[in-house]
Write a protein that holds these residues in place. Structure first.
Motif, PDB file in Angstrom:
ATOM      1  N   HIS A 152      16.826 121.187 -12.334  1.00 39.23           N
ATOM      2  CA  HIS A 152      17.310 119.810 -12.384  1.00 39.23           C
ATOM      3  C   HIS A 152      16.563 119.007 -11.322  1.00 39.23           C
ATOM      4  CE1 HIS A 152      20.627 121.008 -15.001  1.00 39.23           C
ATOM      5  NE2 HIS A 152      20.842 122.016 -14.166  1.00 39.23           N
ATOM      6  N   GLY A 153      15.715 118.105 -11.759  1.00 40.57           N
ATOM      7  CA  GLY A 153      14.953 117.304 -10.809  1.00 40.57           C
ATOM      8  C   GLY A 153      13.587 117.887 -10.510  1.00 40.57           C
ATOM      9  N   GLU A 154      13.088 117.590  -9.318  1.00 41.44           N
ATOM     10  CA  GLU A 154      11.735 117.985  -8.936  1.00 41.44           C
ATOM     11  C   GLU A 154      11.690 119.432  -8.438  1.00 41.44           C
ATOM     12  OE1 GLU A 154      10.785 115.235  -5.893  1.00 41.44           O
ATOM     13  OE2 GLU A 154      10.781 113.472  -7.218  1.00 41.44           O
ATOM     14  N   GLN A 155      10.477 119.976  -8.389  1.00 45.60           N
ATOM     15  CA  GLN A 155      10.294 121.320  -7.845  1.00 45.60           C
ATOM     16  C   GLN A 155      10.572 121.293  -6.334  1.00 45.60           C
ATOM     17  OE1 GLN A 155       6.254 123.088  -7.632  1.00 45.60           O
ATOM     18  NE2 GLN A 155       7.094 124.829  -8.738  1.00 45.60           N
ATOM     19  N   LEU A 156      11.222 122.335  -5.848  1.00 42.88           N
ATOM     20  CA  LEU A 156      11.540 122.406  -4.429  1.00 42.88           C
ATOM     21  C   LEU A 156      10.269 122.603  -3.610  1.00 42.88           C
ATOM     22  CD1 LEU A 156      14.707 124.713  -4.442  1.00 42.88           C
ATOM     23  CD2 LEU A 156      14.620 122.236  -4.213  1.00 42.88           C
ATOM     24  N   GLN A 157      10.043 121.704  -2.659  1.00 44.45           N
ATOM     25  CA  GLN A 157       8.890 121.805  -1.770  1.00 44.45           C
ATOM     26  C   GLN A 157       9.359 122.423  -0.455  1.00 44.45           C
ATOM     27  OE1 GLN A 157       5.795 121.112  -2.777  1.00 44.45           O
ATOM     28  NE2 GLN A 157       6.613 120.486  -4.773  1.00 44.45           N
ATOM     29  N   LEU A 158       8.885 123.631  -0.156  1.00 40.64           N
ATOM     30  CA  LEU A 158       9.371 124.370   1.011  1.00 40.64           C
ATOM     31  C   LEU A 158       8.207 124.940   1.798  1.00 40.64           C
ATOM     32  CD1 LEU A 158      12.054 126.384  -0.965  1.00 40.64           C
ATOM     33  CD2 LEU A 158      12.558 124.483   0.570  1.00 40.64           C
ATOM     34  N   ASN A 159       8.367 125.005   3.125  1.00 35.38           N
ATOM     35  CA  ASN A 159       7.356 125.693   3.916  1.00 35.38           C
ATOM     36  C   ASN A 159       7.610 127.198   3.861  1.00 35.38           C
ATOM     37  OD1 ASN A 159       9.244 126.501   5.971  1.00 35.38           O
ATOM     38  ND2 ASN A 159       9.069 124.481   6.900  1.00 35.38           N
ATOM     39  N   LYS A 160       6.692 127.979   4.385  1.00 37.23           N
ATOM     40  CA  LYS A 160       6.763 129.430   4.256  1.00 37.23           C
ATOM     41  C   LYS A 160       8.038 129.999   4.862  1.00 37.23           C
ATOM     42  CE  LYS A 160       4.467 133.711   5.691  1.00 37.23           C
ATOM     43  NZ  LYS A 160       3.345 134.314   6.447  1.00 37.23           N
ATOM     44  N   ASP A 161       8.414 129.539   6.069  1.00 38.14           N
ATOM     45  CA  ASP A 161       9.579 130.091   6.746  1.00 38.14           C
ATOM     46  C   ASP A 161      10.862 129.811   5.977  1.00 38.14           C
ATOM     47  OD1 ASP A 161       7.967 131.080   8.702  1.00 38.14           O
ATOM     48  OD2 ASP A 161       8.443 129.567  10.205  1.00 38.14           O
ATOM     49  N   HIS A 162      11.025 128.572   5.513  1.00 34.34           N
ATOM     50  CA  HIS A 162      12.213 128.229   4.745  1.00 34.34           C
ATOM     51  C   HIS A 162      12.271 129.028   3.442  1.00 34.34           C
ATOM     52  CE1 HIS A 162      13.249 124.124   6.752  1.00 34.34           C
ATOM     53  NE2 HIS A 162      12.957 125.071   7.634  1.00 34.34           N
ATOM     54  N   LYS A 163      11.123 129.169   2.799  1.00 33.01           N
ATOM     55  CA  LYS A 163      11.063 129.917   1.550  1.00 33.01           C
ATOM     56  C   LYS A 163      11.404 131.393   1.776  1.00 33.01           C
ATOM     57  CE  LYS A 163       7.455 128.982  -0.933  1.00 33.01           C
ATOM     58  NZ  LYS A 163       6.065 129.062  -1.449  1.00 33.01           N
ATOM     59  N   LEU A 164      10.939 131.936   2.897  1.00 33.83           N
ATOM     60  CA  LEU A 164      11.195 133.333   3.232  1.00 33.83           C
ATOM     61  C   LEU A 164      12.689 133.582   3.421  1.00 33.83           C
ATOM     62  CD1 LEU A 164       9.428 135.846   3.623  1.00 33.83           C
ATOM     63  CD2 LEU A 164       9.388 135.355   6.065  1.00 33.83           C
ATOM     64  N   VAL A 165      13.355 132.666   4.133  1.00 33.93           N
ATOM     65  CA  VAL A 165      14.801 132.797   4.334  1.00 33.93           C
ATOM     66  C   VAL A 165      15.531 132.739   2.991  1.00 33.93           C
ATOM     67  CG1 VAL A 165      16.850 131.673   5.299  1.00 33.93           C
ATOM     68  CG2 VAL A 165      14.796 131.900   6.687  1.00 33.93           C
ATOM     69  N   LEU A 166      15.155 131.768   2.152  1.00 36.60           N
ATOM     70  CA  LEU A 166      15.811 131.631   0.852  1.00 36.60           C
ATOM     71  C   LEU A 166      15.580 132.850  -0.033  1.00 36.60           C
ATOM     72  CD1 LEU A 166      15.131 127.877   0.086  1.00 36.60           C
ATOM     73  CD2 LEU A 166      17.347 128.938   0.484  1.00 36.60           C
ATOM     74  N   ILE A 167      14.379 133.382  -0.004  1.00 40.52           N
ATOM     75  CA  ILE A 167      14.070 134.578  -0.787  1.00 40.52           C
ATOM     76  C   ILE A 167      15.003 135.717  -0.404  1.00 40.52           C
ATOM     77  CG2 ILE A 167      12.361 136.455  -0.958  1.00 40.52           C
ATOM     78  CD1 ILE A 167      10.207 134.291  -1.176  1.00 40.52           C
ATOM     79  N   ARG A 168      15.167 135.901   0.905  1.00 40.22           N
ATOM     80  CA  ARG A 168      16.008 137.003   1.374  1.00 40.22           C
ATOM     81  C   ARG A 168      17.480 136.767   1.038  1.00 40.22           C
ATOM     82  NH1 ARG A 168      16.451 141.720   1.034  1.00 40.22           N
ATOM     83  NH2 ARG A 168      17.489 142.900   2.642  1.00 40.22           N
TER      84      ARG A 168
END
Length: 251
Positions: A152-168
């Motif tokens: 829903h909406g735009e693709q999430l733009q995340l830096n590596k650290d934020h993406k790493l936390v979300l992945i985990r």
């Protein structure tokens, strides 16, 4: 001493007293301000240290999982392919040797693929949406339950650290659903618009009493990890009604 002189002395005394009072007030305010500055500095240093520890723990966890995955692949997949290639090379038939060469080329491709997972470069190269789709596809391919991914909406733009936390965090949430919920369906929705960035993870499994689960370290750990990137972790669940988790990200 005449009245005029008395008034002058009173005015001088009052002026000196007020000046001293004002000086004391200013000095006190400066002291309190510096104390608050030191407290804020210590708080920021503590938050930075906590953030660095969290990131290090997450990287270690993902690397350990990667190594375990590589170990299984080497034993179950590549080891089997090498044994099959050996059998073909030992054959006297030309077509078997050709087949053995084909299998060997497959082994080389598998090893190259595994080598890329030894570092975390893939985090930058993979979007969060692609990662979630891969995780859901793996779950569905086992026949465990149905899965669905919505945008829903735009693709999430995340830096590596934020993406790493979300992945985990997402991995942990999905693992909990698989281990404890026995759902028929798992659905993840990504929402990114002017109001904010949110990730919803829903299942129609057993559900549980959230008030009793709040004492456990698992949910607390997930909340703390979201807080390190300025996000929030919310959970709602009812027995036999499933569970919904909301990961709210800073704008």
């Amino acid at each position: 001493m005449d009245p005029i002189e008395e008034q002058i002395y009173v005015i001088i005394f009052a002026t000196i007293f007020l000046a001293g009072l004002m000086s004391t007030f200013v000095i006190s305010m400066i002291f309190i301000h510096r104390q608050r500055q030191n407290q804020n500095r210590q708080k920021i240093e503590h938050m930075q240290a906590e953030y660095e520890r969290t990131m290090l723990n997450i990287e270690n966890e993902i690397q350990n999982e990667t190594l375990s995955h590589i170990g299984r692949e080497l034993h179950d997949n590549i080891g089997q392919l090498l044994s099959l290639a050996k059998l073909n090379f030992n054959s006297s038939k030309p077509e078997k040797k050709t087949e053995g060469q084909t299998i060997l080329n497959q082994v080389i491709q598998e090893v190259r693929g595994l080598s890329k997972t030894l570092n975390l470069d893939w985090v930058e190269e993979t979007s969060l949406e692609d990662f979630i789709q891969q995780q859901l596809s793996k779950i569905e391919s086992t026949g465990f339950c149905n899965t669905k991914l919505d945008y829903h909406g735009e693709q999430l733009q995340l830096n590596k650290d934020h993406k790493l936390v979300l992945i985990r965090v997402i991995q942990e949430v999905l693992n909990n659903a698989i281990k404890h919920a026995s759902p028929k369906n798992i659905e993840i929705s990504l929402e990114s618009n002017g109001k904010g960035k949110n990730i919803y993870i829903k299942d129609d499994g057993k559900g549980f009493d959230v008030s009793k689960a709040s004492n456990g370290s698992g949910m607390s750990n997930l909340k703390k990890r979201m807080q390190t990137i300025g996000g929030e972790f919310y959970i709602t669940s009812k027995k036999q009604k499933g569970t919904e988790i909301k990961l709210s990200l800073p704008k």
